[in-house]
Design an enzyme around this catalytic site. Structure first.
Site, PDB file in Angstrom:
ATOM      1  CE  LYS A   1     -18.065 -32.125  16.983  1.00 14.52           C
ATOM      2  NZ  LYS A   1     -18.934 -30.926  16.770  1.00 14.52           N
TER       3      LYS A   1
ATOM      4  CE1 TYR B   1     -16.596 -32.653  11.915  1.00 13.95           C
ATOM      5  CE2 TYR B   1     -16.874 -30.766  13.373  1.00 13.95           C
ATOM      6  CZ  TYR B   1     -17.400 -31.887  12.746  1.00 13.95           C
ATOM      7  OH  TYR B   1     -18.705 -32.238  12.958  1.00 13.95           O
TER       8      TYR B   1
HETATM    9  P1  NAD Z   1     -28.789 -28.136  19.816  1.00 14.25           P
HETATM   10  O1  NAD Z   1     -28.711 -27.043  20.842  1.00 14.25           O
HETATM   11  O2  NAD Z   1     -29.447 -27.826  18.525  1.00 14.25           O
HETATM   12  O3  NAD Z   1     -29.546 -29.391  20.448  1.00 14.25           O
HETATM   13  C1  NAD Z   1     -29.242 -29.872  21.726  1.00 14.25           C
HETATM   14  C2  NAD Z   1     -30.439 -30.611  22.273  1.00 14.25           C
HETATM   15  O4  NAD Z   1     -30.150 -31.019  23.611  1.00 14.25           O
HETATM   16  C3  NAD Z   1     -31.709 -29.728  22.347  1.00 14.25           C
HETATM   17  O5  NAD Z   1     -32.803 -30.462  21.869  1.00 14.25           O
HETATM   18  C4  NAD Z   1     -31.862 -29.437  23.824  1.00 14.25           C
HETATM   19  O6  NAD Z   1     -33.221 -29.287  24.210  1.00 14.25           O
HETATM   20  C5  NAD Z   1     -31.276 -30.682  24.438  1.00 14.25           C
HETATM   21  N1  NAD Z   1     -30.799 -30.514  25.815  1.00 14.25           N
HETATM   22  C6  NAD Z   1     -30.945 -31.424  26.776  1.00 14.25           C
HETATM   23  N2  NAD Z   1     -30.467 -30.985  27.937  1.00 14.25           N
HETATM   24  C7  NAD Z   1     -30.015 -29.743  27.708  1.00 14.25           C
HETATM   25  C8  NAD Z   1     -29.411 -28.761  28.545  1.00 14.25           C
HETATM   26  N3  NAD Z   1     -29.154 -29.000  29.839  1.00 14.25           N
HETATM   27  N4  NAD Z   1     -29.068 -27.598  27.980  1.00 14.25           N
HETATM   28  C9  NAD Z   1     -29.272 -27.361  26.669  1.00 14.25           C
HETATM   29  N5  NAD Z   1     -29.863 -28.240  25.835  1.00 14.25           N
HETATM   30  C10 NAD Z   1     -30.227 -29.424  26.361  1.00 14.25           C
HETATM   31  O7  NAD Z   1     -27.311 -28.655  19.599  1.00 14.25           O
HETATM   32  P2  NAD Z   1     -26.801 -29.540  18.386  1.00 14.25           P
HETATM   33  O8  NAD Z   1     -26.241 -28.655  17.348  1.00 14.25           O
HETATM   34  O9  NAD Z   1     -27.851 -30.502  18.016  1.00 14.25           O
HETATM   35  O10 NAD Z   1     -25.545 -30.281  19.065  1.00 14.25           O
HETATM   36  C11 NAD Z   1     -25.721 -31.396  19.922  1.00 14.25           C
HETATM   37  C12 NAD Z   1     -24.436 -32.239  19.903  1.00 14.25           C
HETATM   38  O11 NAD Z   1     -24.210 -32.702  18.581  1.00 14.25           O
HETATM   39  C13 NAD Z   1     -23.173 -31.493  20.320  1.00 14.25           C
HETATM   40  O12 NAD Z   1     -22.344 -32.336  21.077  1.00 14.25           O
HETATM   41  C14 NAD Z   1     -22.505 -31.144  19.003  1.00 14.25           C
HETATM   42  O13 NAD Z   1     -21.087 -31.045  19.096  1.00 14.25           O
HETATM   43  C15 NAD Z   1     -22.897 -32.336  18.156  1.00 14.25           C
HETATM   44  N6  NAD Z   1     -22.949 -32.006  16.716  1.00 14.25           N
HETATM   45  C16 NAD Z   1     -22.301 -32.828  15.844  1.00 14.25           C
HETATM   46  C17 NAD Z   1     -22.323 -32.551  14.497  1.00 14.25           C
HETATM   47  C18 NAD Z   1     -21.651 -33.474  13.518  1.00 14.25           C
HETATM   48  O14 NAD Z   1     -21.562 -33.116  12.348  1.00 14.25           O
HETATM   49  N7  NAD Z   1     -21.187 -34.636  13.948  1.00 14.25           N
HETATM   50  C19 NAD Z   1     -22.996 -31.424  14.032  1.00 14.25           C
HETATM   51  C20 NAD Z   1     -23.679 -30.615  14.953  1.00 14.25           C
HETATM   52  C21 NAD Z   1     -23.639 -30.919  16.294  1.00 14.25           C
END
Ligand code: NAD
Length: 373
Positions: free
Chosen positions: A138, A223
């Site tokens: 999401k 949320y």
């Molecule tokens: P994060 O920044 O920790 O991880 C993102 C990943 O994407 C990294 O490994 C990064 O290297 C990679 N990536 C690939 N291309 C990229 C680019 N062009 N720029 C930046 N990073 C790039 O983020 P996250 O917290 O893991 O969030 C990722 C997704 O998951 C988001 O859409 C967020 O909304 C979602 N999320 C959902 C929940 C949930 O509870 N459902 C919780 C946290 C995050």
């Protein structure tokens, strides 16, 4: 076992045109489902090995129905770390340039997209074109237009599109929904949703309009939107919204810091919600009916989810949300099961339509109608 899996995948394809197939499927294979083994597990590749991807991978270790078998990442060192940790063979490792070749890999069923929001749309289209099921984090996309394209692309490709709405499988949340459906709160009148946290590092992608598509609303406000819908059990018909910004340097143009929004639902039900990146530990739902109430705090964090109703505390045991989610999503994809609260692309699209309308209401200052048709 492989031919059974192929048969099931064909069943999934035919289910697009034959709505009764899932029921037939679960009856016919009930004996087999009970003896789910490694071979009958949903074989998942995670795309995006960041903080949430890491959490999902850990949780999947305890899943009885889904297994991490592949990775897609732009960072070779992360790939080799994950290979060692999760015993992932080199043939199941891809980068963002070559992952279309996953179409020729019979050992991966689904790709779980856990990258920054702006990448969900193009990556979903590519995974669908490769003929693999998509689980997408999401918000499903940046806006409803992208969301519609994703739903259509997955439909055309005959693959499932699911959204990482882990709360739809959380036991205390489902108990409140059960009580509401049983009429235990009487007529529902009001919902309040408070969703927020204090965001840190100003250079992170969540504060970059291009990658995040907005600000707190896309990340955490969603949320309260989604929660208002599943707690009330109806769809909103109008919204009003007001934005405040205390730090225009950190929260640039198009990146919302705080938005208050109010929904109108059928039968005069109303909701009042807050989405913010500037207040700590804001994670509270309150549902009010003519004969009772439910309050949950925390209501959508990683848990344990805590709360009470007019009948007493909510006491279902905590199970890691992402483990339950992956078990249930495997049942949805492989066994044609359905979720009590949907987690499909249409559900993700509804939240995107509502987010578009909230931003429209902020800009217009008026009550805006929500068109979910
Ligand atoms: P994060 O920044 O920790 O991880 C993102 C990943 O994407 C990294 O490994 C990064 O290297 C990679 N990536 C690939 N291309 C990229 C680019 N062009 N720029 C930046 N990073 C790039 O983020 P996250 O917290 O893991 O969030 C990722 C997704 O998951 C988001 O859409 C967020 O909304 C979602 N999320 C959902 C929940 C949930 O509870 N459902 C919780 C946290 C995050």
């Amino acid at each position: 076992m492989k031919s059974r899996r192929n048969f099931l995948q064909k069943l999934t394809l035919s289910a697009v045109s034959l709505p009764l197939i899932p029921r037939f499927n679960s009856i016919s294979f009930s004996g087999w489902q009970k003896s789910a083994s490694q071979d009958t597990m949903l074989r998942v590749a995670i795309m995006g090995l960041g903080s949430y991807g890491t959490r999902v991978a850990e949780a999947m270790q305890d899943s009885k129905k889904a297994k991490l078998v592949g990775v897609i990442s732009g960072t070779p060192s992360k790939i080799s770390d994950w290979q060692k940790k999760y015993d992932i063979p080199p043939k199941n490792c891809y980068n963002y340039e070559n992952f279309d070749a996953i179409k020729d890999n019979p050992d991966i069923d689904a790709v779980y997209i856990i990258t920054p929001n702006a990448l969900h749309h193009p990556q979903t289209l590519r995974v669908a074109a490769a003929g693999k099921h998509v689980i997408c984090e999401k918000p499903m996309a940046l806006n409803a237009e992208q969301g519609r394209e994703m739903v259509e692309a997955c439909k055309q490709a005959g693959v499932k599109l699911l959204v990482g709405y882990r709360m739809h499988f959380e036991a205390n949340t489902l108990e409140v929904i059960r009580m509401r459906e049983a009429g235990e709160f009487g007529e529902i009148k009001f919902f309040q949703g408070l969703s927020g946290f204090k965001i840190g590092d100003p250079s992170q992608w969540r504060l970059n309009k291009e990658l995040a598509g907005g600000g707190a609303m896309m990340d955490i406000g969603i949320y309260s939107i989604n929660g208002a819908r599943y707690m009330i059990g109806k769809e909103p018909i109008w919204v009003t919204a007001q934005e405040t910004k205390t730090d225009p340097v950190k929260f640039k143009e198009g990146v919302d810091e705080t938005i208050l929004f109010q929904f109108g639902f059928p039968e005069g039900i109303v909701a009042s919600c807050l989405s913010t990146y500037s207040m700590g530990n804001l994670d509270r739902f309150f549902l009010n009916g003519t004969q009772g109430f439910a309050e949950m705090q925390p209501s959508t964090g990683y848990g344990p989810i805590k709360g009470k109703t007019h009948k007493g505390p909510l006491e279902n045991p905590h199970i890691t949300h992402q483990t339950v989610q992956m078990d249930r999503m495997a049942e949805i994809i492989l066994e044609g099961d359905t979720a009590k609260v949907p987690v499909d692309g249409e559900e993700g699209l509804k939240d995107l339509i509502i987010i578009d309308t909230i931003y429209k209401a902020v800009a217009s200052g008026r009550k805006e109608l929500i068109d979910l048709s």
